[in-house]
Design a protein around this motif. Structure first.
Motif, PDB file in Angstrom:
ATOM      1  N   TRP A   1      -1.784   5.233   2.694  1.00 32.76           N
ATOM      2  CA  TRP A   1      -0.807   4.721   3.666  1.00 32.76           C
ATOM      3  C   TRP A   1       0.586   4.974   3.113  1.00 32.76           C
ATOM      4  CZ3 TRP A   1      -2.268   2.712   8.336  1.00 32.76           C
ATOM      5  CH2 TRP A   1      -1.285   2.073   9.112  1.00 32.76           C
ATOM      6  N   SER A   2       1.517   5.405   3.959  1.00 28.22           N
ATOM      7  CA  SER A   2       2.892   5.667   3.554  1.00 28.22           C
ATOM      8  C   SER A   2       2.918   6.861   2.588  1.00 28.22           C
ATOM      9  CB  SER A   2       3.512   4.409   2.953  1.00 28.22           C
ATOM     10  OG  SER A   2       4.912   4.551   2.839  1.00 28.22           O
ATOM     11  N   TYR A   3       3.417   6.692   1.342  1.00 26.76           N
ATOM     12  CA  TYR A   3       3.303   7.818   0.410  1.00 26.76           C
ATOM     13  C   TYR A   3       1.834   8.199   0.229  1.00 26.76           C
ATOM     14  CZ  TYR A   3       2.619  10.465  -3.786  1.00 26.76           C
ATOM     15  OH  TYR A   3       2.176  11.425  -4.659  1.00 26.76           O
ATOM     16  N   GLY A   4       0.936   7.222   0.229  1.00 30.71           N
ATOM     17  CA  GLY A   4      -0.488   7.537   0.129  1.00 30.71           C
ATOM     18  C   GLY A   4      -0.953   8.399   1.279  1.00 30.71           C
ATOM     19  N   GLY A   5      -0.388   8.180   2.481  1.00 27.70           N
ATOM     20  CA  GLY A   5      -0.686   9.026   3.618  1.00 27.70           C
ATOM     21  C   GLY A   5      -0.141  10.432   3.423  1.00 27.70           C
ATOM     22  N   TYR A   6       1.067  10.522   2.849  1.00 28.84           N
ATOM     23  CA  TYR A   6       1.627  11.833   2.487  1.00 28.84           C
ATOM     24  C   TYR A   6       0.675  12.564   1.548  1.00 28.84           C
ATOM     25  CZ  TYR A   6       4.298  14.911  -0.631  1.00 28.84           C
ATOM     26  OH  TYR A   6       4.701  15.962  -1.428  1.00 28.84           O
ATOM     27  N   ALA A   7       0.172  11.860   0.526  1.00 29.16           N
ATOM     28  CA  ALA A   7      -0.742  12.480  -0.434  1.00 29.16           C
ATOM     29  C   ALA A   7      -2.016  12.958   0.251  1.00 29.16           C
ATOM     30  CB  ALA A   7      -1.079  11.498  -1.553  1.00 29.16           C
ATOM     31  N   ALA A   8      -2.475  12.215   1.271  1.00 34.71           N
ATOM     32  CA  ALA A   8      -3.673  12.635   2.008  1.00 34.71           C
ATOM     33  C   ALA A   8      -3.409  13.919   2.780  1.00 34.71           C
ATOM     34  CB  ALA A   8      -4.126  11.522   2.946  1.00 34.71           C
ATOM     35  N   LEU A   9      -2.210  14.047   3.377  1.00 36.50           N
ATOM     36  CA  LEU A   9      -1.871  15.280   4.086  1.00 36.50           C
ATOM     37  C   LEU A   9      -1.765  16.457   3.123  1.00 36.50           C
ATOM     38  CD1 LEU A   9       0.793  14.136   6.723  1.00 36.50           C
ATOM     39  CD2 LEU A   9      -1.689  14.347   6.980  1.00 36.50           C
ATOM     40  N   VAL A  10      -1.147  16.235   1.971  1.00 36.73           N
ATOM     41  CA  VAL A  10      -1.055  17.289   0.958  1.00 36.73           C
ATOM     42  C   VAL A  10      -2.451  17.723   0.527  1.00 36.73           C
ATOM     43  CG1 VAL A  10      -0.357  17.800  -1.408  1.00 36.73           C
ATOM     44  CG2 VAL A  10       1.231  16.643   0.122  1.00 36.73           C
ATOM     45  N   ALA A  11      -3.342  16.741   0.315  1.00 37.80           N
ATOM     46  CA  ALA A  11      -4.711  17.053  -0.125  1.00 37.80           C
ATOM     47  C   ALA A  11      -5.421  17.946   0.886  1.00 37.80           C
ATOM     48  CB  ALA A  11      -5.499  15.766  -0.337  1.00 37.80           C
ATOM     49  N   ALA A  12      -5.145  17.747   2.180  1.00 34.41           N
ATOM     50  CA  ALA A  12      -5.836  18.507   3.220  1.00 34.41           C
ATOM     51  C   ALA A  12      -5.502  19.991   3.187  1.00 34.41           C
ATOM     52  CB  ALA A  12      -5.489  17.933   4.586  1.00 34.41           C
TER      53      ALA A  12
ATOM     54  N   GLN B   1     -13.943  16.165   1.524  1.00 34.84           N
ATOM     55  CA  GLN B   1     -14.561  16.513   2.795  1.00 34.84           C
ATOM     56  C   GLN B   1     -13.667  16.162   3.989  1.00 34.84           C
ATOM     57  OE1 GLN B   1     -16.721  15.616   0.054  1.00 34.84           O
ATOM     58  NE2 GLN B   1     -16.843  17.838   0.266  1.00 34.84           N
ATOM     59  N   CYS B   2     -12.736  15.215   3.783  1.00 36.34           N
ATOM     60  CA  CYS B   2     -11.794  14.865   4.845  1.00 36.34           C
ATOM     61  C   CYS B   2     -10.658  14.058   4.250  1.00 36.34           C
ATOM     62  CB  CYS B   2     -12.468  14.073   5.970  1.00 36.34           C
ATOM     63  SG  CYS B   2     -12.939  12.378   5.515  1.00 36.34           S
ATOM     64  N   ALA B   3      -9.621  13.846   5.065  1.00 38.82           N
ATOM     65  CA  ALA B   3      -8.466  13.049   4.664  1.00 38.82           C
ATOM     66  C   ALA B   3      -8.128  12.068   5.776  1.00 38.82           C
ATOM     67  CB  ALA B   3      -7.271  13.951   4.377  1.00 38.82           C
ATOM     68  N   ILE B   4      -7.788  10.842   5.389  1.00 35.29           N
ATOM     69  CA  ILE B   4      -7.308   9.837   6.342  1.00 35.29           C
ATOM     70  C   ILE B   4      -5.887   9.486   5.924  1.00 35.29           C
ATOM     71  CG2 ILE B   4      -7.636   7.556   7.336  1.00 35.29           C
ATOM     72  CD1 ILE B   4     -10.592   7.775   6.702  1.00 35.29           C
ATOM     73  N   ALA B   5      -4.933   9.773   6.806  1.00 35.10           N
ATOM     74  CA  ALA B   5      -3.511   9.610   6.485  1.00 35.10           C
ATOM     75  C   ALA B   5      -2.890   8.568   7.401  1.00 35.10           C
ATOM     76  CB  ALA B   5      -2.789  10.942   6.628  1.00 35.10           C
ATOM     77  N   GLY B   6      -2.499   7.435   6.835  1.00 29.61           N
ATOM     78  CA  GLY B   6      -1.870   6.362   7.590  1.00 29.61           C
ATOM     79  C   GLY B   6      -0.377   6.311   7.331  1.00 29.61           C
ATOM     80  N   ALA B   7       0.419   6.192   8.403  1.00 32.00           N
ATOM     81  CA  ALA B   7       1.880   6.057   8.295  1.00 32.00           C
ATOM     82  C   ALA B   7       2.455   7.097   7.342  1.00 32.00           C
ATOM     83  CB  ALA B   7       2.245   4.648   7.834  1.00 32.00           C
ATOM     84  N   ALA B   8       2.005   8.339   7.494  1.00 27.75           N
ATOM     85  CA  ALA B   8       2.266   9.380   6.500  1.00 27.75           C
ATOM     86  C   ALA B   8       3.600  10.076   6.716  1.00 27.75           C
ATOM     87  CB  ALA B   8       1.141  10.408   6.537  1.00 27.75           C
ATOM     88  N   VAL B   9       4.300  10.322   5.614  1.00 27.20           N
ATOM     89  CA  VAL B   9       5.454  11.218   5.619  1.00 27.20           C
ATOM     90  C   VAL B   9       4.920  12.640   5.763  1.00 27.20           C
ATOM     91  CG1 VAL B   9       7.353  12.163   4.250  1.00 27.20           C
ATOM     92  CG2 VAL B   9       6.890   9.703   4.205  1.00 27.20           C
ATOM     93  N   SER B  10       5.235  13.290   6.871  1.00 29.07           N
ATOM     94  CA  SER B  10       4.766  14.664   7.076  1.00 29.07           C
ATOM     95  C   SER B  10       5.861  15.688   6.825  1.00 29.07           C
ATOM     96  CB  SER B  10       4.218  14.833   8.498  1.00 29.07           C
ATOM     97  OG  SER B  10       5.264  14.754   9.452  1.00 29.07           O
ATOM     98  N   ASP B  11       7.113  15.257   6.929  1.00 29.59           N
ATOM     99  CA  ASP B  11       8.253  16.155   6.745  1.00 29.59           C
ATOM    100  C   ASP B  11       9.191  15.536   5.719  1.00 29.59           C
ATOM    101  OD1 ASP B  11      10.716  17.500   6.940  1.00 29.59           O
ATOM    102  OD2 ASP B  11      10.345  18.056   9.020  1.00 29.59           O
TER     103      ASP B  11
END
Length: 647
Positions: free
Chosen positions: A507-518, A526-536
């Motif tokens: 969630w938040s930075y953790g969501g950013y990390a999930a997007l990076v992992a993807a 096998q998948c990523a769950i990104a909550g309230a993620a910084v995408s840009d």
């Protein structure tokens, strides 16, 4: 004010679950805290608690006589406003902080949909008052001044870069009986953050010298008639200098949390008479000192520091006061599932108190000690049984470059190897302590091993560990990401985790990390769950780029300017993604999710999107229906859509 009788339906209509391998219904985890904020009155005659009586209800306050907890309580609500906190001010008066949703959309970065007020209720006269200062923050309950508090607020014109950076506040003394307020100090840049003692006397202030770019500390302990400057620190310094209190027996000695040239922050004396550090009181080689412990009798000993606090596997205290230490040790022996036990309120005569315990097998339970008898008052989550919760282990592993990474490991029932989820904390530059983590426990209850790594950039582990995330360029998506992957590979190597059933959720930075992992080439998930993620990255830092100065400017700009940006790597996404975002998120506005979803759709990448209607960024804005939707989406996605066959 009307008294409301609302039964606690969760406690009287619950079907008790036996000791089986079946996970709890997700509705159980979705409940907001049933009981919280439990405190005893100064005279010890009443105990008050905040309760959410129905799954969709708002908090109310219940006040019980300590002599008879079975008596019908006095009840308070603040409809249409919501009670977020309360505190005893005198034997009869309770102060409260209230909030109300006043708009449907956010008004920009860090401009949410809620407004806040202070209020009070006199339980003897059955009278409630609300005070008209929006955004007021309670600074000090004044034990030496009956029915009075000190509050502060940020005055108008707060769009200035310096005002936002150093937050000069204005301070008032408020009489909760009459509503009269008296101006104490008007905030200004060179002296904007003030501390008051138990009698309302200012003793510490912090300001900023804009010409020299230095933070300044002032005191009024050695000369109460004027402020005296005693310390300066360059705004570019990453070292901590935080005054935690003063020695009430020798007021010229301050207790200061500081690095003072060392990697780990310790607790030091600072001698105001000579203007220099004195004795080192306590420092460790593994973690920073995190703060001090004050005397549990805040009515009679409000300013007395009794111990030094640090945290690793648990919160631990090295006591200066032998009586306080002995009391603490006795309580740890009698409280069930004792983990982090703390006296959270005490009567003026010291004989009665409320006690709080929280840990991996206790979501948070409150007790009353009165008349020599210990009574359980209730739990934050009464539907969750200790034997069905998961153990948490404190582990350490090596990242690929040799750095040691501490982590919390929540272990589900059963035998390994387990399907595993890495759950990086938000921030990223914060401290984390997994006393009881609802998300980790919910996932473990559903069979998942959960790793919470204290990756580089995490605070509380020394300057080197913190600065390694950005000092040589931002490591977001680089070494910070390696720390997370290396933790999962360590679990696979140790036989804890199944290499074919790994996922990431944050969630938040953790969501950013999930997007990076993807988007990583060497894909282990096998998948990523990104909550309230910084995408840009650039969109996020541009919200506050012009307000940054000093060390925070170096930290934030290095982090977001130099780190990998998920929006620029959408083409490389190679696993399915579940995106979750609140539609009134003020800290990571919904534009991040909209922009990233559009890019995923254009490239035909596999994803699902869940929007939480009316949810902000922060946990206290996630209501029952938000959490139920979040948990159902996560568990369903992990089981069915995470990789070819689900996790």
């Amino acid at each position: 004010m009307k008294k409301l009788f609302i039964s606690l339906i969760m406690l009287v209509s619950v079907q008790v679950i036996g000791k089986t391998a079946e996970p709890y219904p997700l509705e159980y985890w979705a409940l907001r805290n049933v009981i919280s904020n439990v405190e005893i009155s100064p005279d010890g005659k009443h105990v008050a608690l905040m309760k959410i009586p129905t799954k969709d209800g708002d908090p109310i306050i219940e006040v019980y006589p300590t002599s008879n907890l079975n008596e019908e309580p006095y009840r308070v609500n603040s409809d249409p406003m919501e009670i977020t906190q309360f505190f005893w001010v005198s034997n009869d008066v309770i102060g409260m902080r209230l909030r109300q949703k006043v708009r449907d959309r956010i008004e920009g970065f860090n401009q949410g949909v809620y407004e806040y007020l202070l209020a009070s209720v006199d339980i003897r006269r059955n009278k409630m008052q609300k005070y008209d200062q929006l955004g007021a923050e309670m600074e000090n309950v004044l034990p030496g001044k009956k029915n009075r508090i000190i509050f502060s607020y940020l005055p108008g014109g707060g769009d200035s870069r310096l005002n936002r950076a150093f937050r000069p506040r204005t301070y008032y003394e408020l009489n909760l009986k009459t509503g009269a307020k008296k101006l104490l100090m008007r905030g200004k840049l060179d002296m904007g953050q003030v501390e008051f003692d138990a009698n309302g006397k200012p003793w510490l202030a912090r300001g900023f010298d804009i010409g020299k770019g230095e933070l300044i500390w002032y005191e009024r302990l050695t000369n109460q008639s004027k402020w005296t400057e005693f310390y300066r620190q360059d705004e570019d310094s990453f070292e901590t200098f935080r005054v935690e209190g003063f020695d009430v027996d020798k007021p010229h000695l301050l207790f200061v949390n500081a690095h003072n040239g060392h990697d780990k922050a310790g607790l030091w004396e600072y001698d105001l008479k000579v203007g220099a550090y004195g004795e080192l009181i306590y420092r460790r080689e593994d973690v920073d000192v995190s703060g001090t412990r004050y005397h549990t009798n805040s009515w009679e000993q409000a300013d007395r520091v009794t111990g030094v606090v640090y945290a690793a596997d648990n919160v631990k205290v090295e006591y200066f006061d032998e009586v306080e230490m002995a009391t603490q040790r006795q309580l740890e022996q009698v409280v069930p599932n004792a983990h982090y036990v703390r006296i959270n309120s005490r009567s003026r005569d010291g004989s009665s108190m409320t006690i709080y315990n929280v840990g991996p097998r206790d979501p948070g339970t409150y007790y009353l000690l009165h008349g020599g008898r210990l009574t359980k008052l209730g739990s934050r989550q009464p539907l969750l049984e200790a034997e069905k919760l998961a153990d948490v282990r404190y582990i350490k592993y090596k990242a690929r470059d040799g750095r040691t990474i501490p982590a919390y490991l929540t272990v589900p029932k059963g035998k390994p190897p387990f399907p595993a989820i890495v759950m990086p904390h938000g921030g990223p530059f914060v401290s984390e302590l997994a006393l009881y983590d609802e998300w980790a426990q919910m996932l473990a209850n559903n069979g998942y091993l959960v790793l919470q790594p204290q990756y580089r950039g995490s605070r509380g582990l020394g300057l080197d560990h913190y600065q390694s995330a950005f000092i040589d360029g931002g490591q977001g998506g680089k070494k910070m990401q390696d720390d997370k992957d290396d933790g999962m590979l360590y679990l696979v190597e140790q036989g804890w985790a199944d290499p074919d059933r790994l996922a990431i959720f944050g969630w938040s930075y953790g969501g950013y990390a999930a997007l990076v992992a993807a988007s990583r080439d060497e894909q282990i998930y096998q998948c990523a769950i990104a909550g309230a993620a910084v995408s840009d990255n650039q969109m996020q830092v541009n919200y506050y780029r012009t307000r940054l100065r000093g060390a925070s400017k170096i930290e934030q700009l290095s982090m977001w300017d130099d780190s990998l940006s998920p929006i620029e790597a959408v083409e490389d996404v190679n696993i399915p993604i579940l995106l979750v975002h609140g539609d009134v998120d003020q800290r990571v506005p919904p534009e991040h999710a909209e922009k990233y979803r559009k890019a995923l759709m254009e490239l035909n990448k596999p994803f699902e999107y869940v929007e939480l209607d009316g949810a902000d960024h922060f946990s206290n804005t996630l209501f029952y229906h938000h959490q139920k939707t979040l948990y159902e989406s996560m568990i369903g996605y992990l089981a069915e859509d995470c990789g070819p066959d689900g996790l």
